[in-house]
Design an enzyme around this catalytic site. Structure first.
Site, mmCIF file in Angstrom:
data_model
loop_
_atom_site.group_PDB
_atom_site.id
_atom_site.type_symbol
_atom_site.label_atom_id
_atom_site.label_comp_id
_atom_site.label_asym_id
_atom_site.label_seq_id
_atom_site.Cartn_x
_atom_site.Cartn_y
_atom_site.Cartn_z
ATOM 1 N N HIS A 160 0.780 -1.259 -0.009
ATOM 2 C CA HIS A 160 0.099 0.089 0.033
ATOM 3 C C HIS A 160 0.894 1.362 -0.096
ATOM 4 O O HIS A 160 0.453 2.345 0.530
ATOM 5 C CB HIS A 160 -0.886 -0.118 1.030
ATOM 6 N N SER A 280 15.013 21.284 -15.885
ATOM 7 C CA SER A 280 13.948 21.904 -16.210
ATOM 8 C C SER A 280 14.262 23.224 -16.915
ATOM 9 O O SER A 280 15.433 23.967 -16.702
ATOM 10 C CB SER A 280 13.207 22.021 -14.886
ATOM 11 N N LYS A 286 16.403 21.193 -10.733
ATOM 12 C CA LYS A 286 15.694 19.916 -11.116
ATOM 13 C C LYS A 286 16.671 19.007 -11.789
ATOM 14 O O LYS A 286 17.385 19.222 -12.569
ATOM 15 C CB LYS A 286 14.508 20.301 -12.060
ATOM 16 N N GLU A 293 10.270 7.773 -16.441
ATOM 17 C CA GLU A 293 8.916 7.899 -16.656
ATOM 18 C C GLU A 293 8.362 7.415 -18.039
ATOM 19 O O GLU A 293 7.228 7.327 -17.889
ATOM 20 C CB GLU A 293 8.825 9.684 -16.299
#
Ligand code: ARG
Length: 468
Positions: A160, A280, A286, A293
């Protein structure tokens, strides 16, 4: 050409094609990747036609010479693809006739594009699967090396998305290894295209005593398609190819998803190689895990293509229908994406750097030994359900101040249960918690060592079968 429009099939036509129809109809923009397989199939067909006396040896040789030149033109990129040729099969035939003259028009004797295209697709898929198997095997090898490096690293295992029980990193990575082994096995068992369709003609067979067995043997098929209508109409080989690769894409997607999580500042369990991350355009600090991804997201395309082909096939009457032309964009995109994802994951997994210190602190901080505390009390005679409640109350008290399980005093423990004694402290020691998971397949070091040995054995098998 006498009469009709200037198309190989144009004899009965008087008007030219609408240019829009030409665009809709032509598969050239995507099916040109079948060219090498189309040529291999045509060679086998032509040799067989000569063997049964339909072509003379001289005709056969002229055609084979022309096909060899076309193969070179395709390979070097000088072959000219035009929409007017409609599809890869007619483009090659058109070029053959340009090179060898009208004898080239004899190549299509005893054949239809309907059996030709499914032959090409089978050859393409077989080649694609062999390439995928090598790549899956390489990824398995990379994961196994990482798992071996991580056989002493304790980290939280999650359910979970909550810290559940401590596990060894090797245990976690081996979960993916064995999932990939099943994916590899499914590719290995994919016999979807073991049958040779050529000779089915359009749907009814042809008027020549073809030697289909010799074509099958030359092209490496186990058997000849026993029914001509099935041969030209079936696309189950492509559907099961999409299904098998989708299954594996889901495995990759889950691993990629975990890599994204592990590399967040919140988890901080691992960092991805810089060369697989990007910055970024606005936030200078970043370092985004785009590679992981995108592999995570690519699985969506696999699922969509599987569904897409299923939708094309659903309710489609026998035998060939142009709908079947739409199988190819799905299959070709799947092959490209799958190879790319497998190679990307191999590079990213190979470059993952785990933070053992932080993983240990995370495992400690999440009360991941609480099940062991319950087992400890159960071992002293308390029914497990009550032991669970007592351990839960202990966690509840400590969590108020963020104290770990090892920090509690014996007096505090005794207030909860008189069964607690000094041996409690060794029970909540992380390494002991891990070492206690001795059931086969568990995360105890000796169990993980067994899994590592088994994985090495399986990888050797994969390497031997796949030849990478
Ligand atoms: N380009 C076609 C395909 O991909 C080849 C078969 C065409 N057959 C036909 N009868 N139009 O399916």
């Amino acid at each position: 050409m006498t009469g009709g429009i200037d198309r190989p099939w144009g004899g009965r036509f008087e008007s030219e094609q609408d240019p829009l129809f030409e665009r809709l109809h032509a598969s050239i923009p995507f099916d040109n990747v079948l060219a090498p397989f189309d040529i291999v199939g045509s060679r086998a067909h032509v040799r067989m036609l000569a063997d049964i006396g339909v072509l003379s040896d001289d005709e056969r040789d002229q055609i084979l010479t022309g096909l060899a030149q076309i193969a070179r033109e395709v390979q070097t990129g000088v072959f000219v693809w035009t929409l007017a040729d409609e599809d890869v099969h007619m483009a090659i035939e058109r070029r053959l006739i340009e090179i060898v003259g009208s004898v080239g028009g004899k190549m299509h004797t005893g054949r239809s594009r309907n059996d030709q295209v499914i032959l090409d697709l089978h050859l393409y898929l077989r080649d694609a699967v062999a390439g995928h198997q090598k790549r899956v095997g390489r990824l398995m090898g990379t994961l196994l090396n990482k798992a071996e490096d991580g056989k002493n690293m304790v980290m939280p295992g999650y359910t979970h998305m909550q810290r559940a029980q401590p596990v060894l990193l090797a245990h976690h990575l081996l979960a993916y290894f064995f999932a990939l082994e099943r994916d590899w096995q499914r590719l290995q068992e994919w016999t979807g295209c073991s049958w040779m369709p050529l000779g089915a003609g359009a749907l009814a067979g042809v008027n020549y005593p073809l030697d289909r067995e010799s074509v099958a043997a030359e092209l490496g098929f186990d058997r000849v398609a026993p029914n001509a209508m099935d041969a030209v109409a079936a696309r189950d080989a492509a559907f099961s190819y999409l299904s098998i690769t989708t299954n594996c894409a889901l495995t990759l997607s889950r691993l990629a998803g975990e890599m994204v999580l592990w590399s967040t500042q919140e988890y901080g369990l691992a960092s991805l190689p810089e060369s697989w991350t990007s910055g970024s355009s606005i936030m200078p600090q970043k370092r985004n895990p785009d590679g992981a991804e995108l592999v995570r997201a690519k699985a969506a395309g696999f699922l969509a293509r599987l569904q897409g082909l299923g939708a094309v096939l659903k309710g489609l009457p026998l035998a060939y229908n142009s709908d079947l032309q739409e199988d190819k964009p799905y299959v070709f995109a799947c092959k490209e994406d799958f190879d790319l994802c497998l190679e990307a994951m191999t590079a990213m997994v190979g470059g993952l750097v785990f933070d053992a210190e932080r993983a240990r602190v995370a495992a400690e901080g999440g009360y991941a030994q609480a099940t062991d505390v319950a087992d400890y009390l159960a071992g002293k005679g308390l029914p497990f359900r009550e032991a669970h409640r007592t351990a839960g109350r202990l966690v509840g008290i400590l969590a108020r101040d963020g104290r770990p399980l090892s920090s509690v005093s014996i007096e505090e423990l005794r207030q909860l249960s008189p069964l607690f004694a000094e041996d409690y402290y060794s029970v909540v020691d992380l390494d002991r918690v891990v070492a206690a998971k001795v059931s086969p397949g568990g995360t105890a070091p000796q169990r993980v060592a067994e899994q590592l040995a088994l994985a090495r054995e399986r990888l050797d098998h994969v390497a031997a079968e796949t030849g990478f």
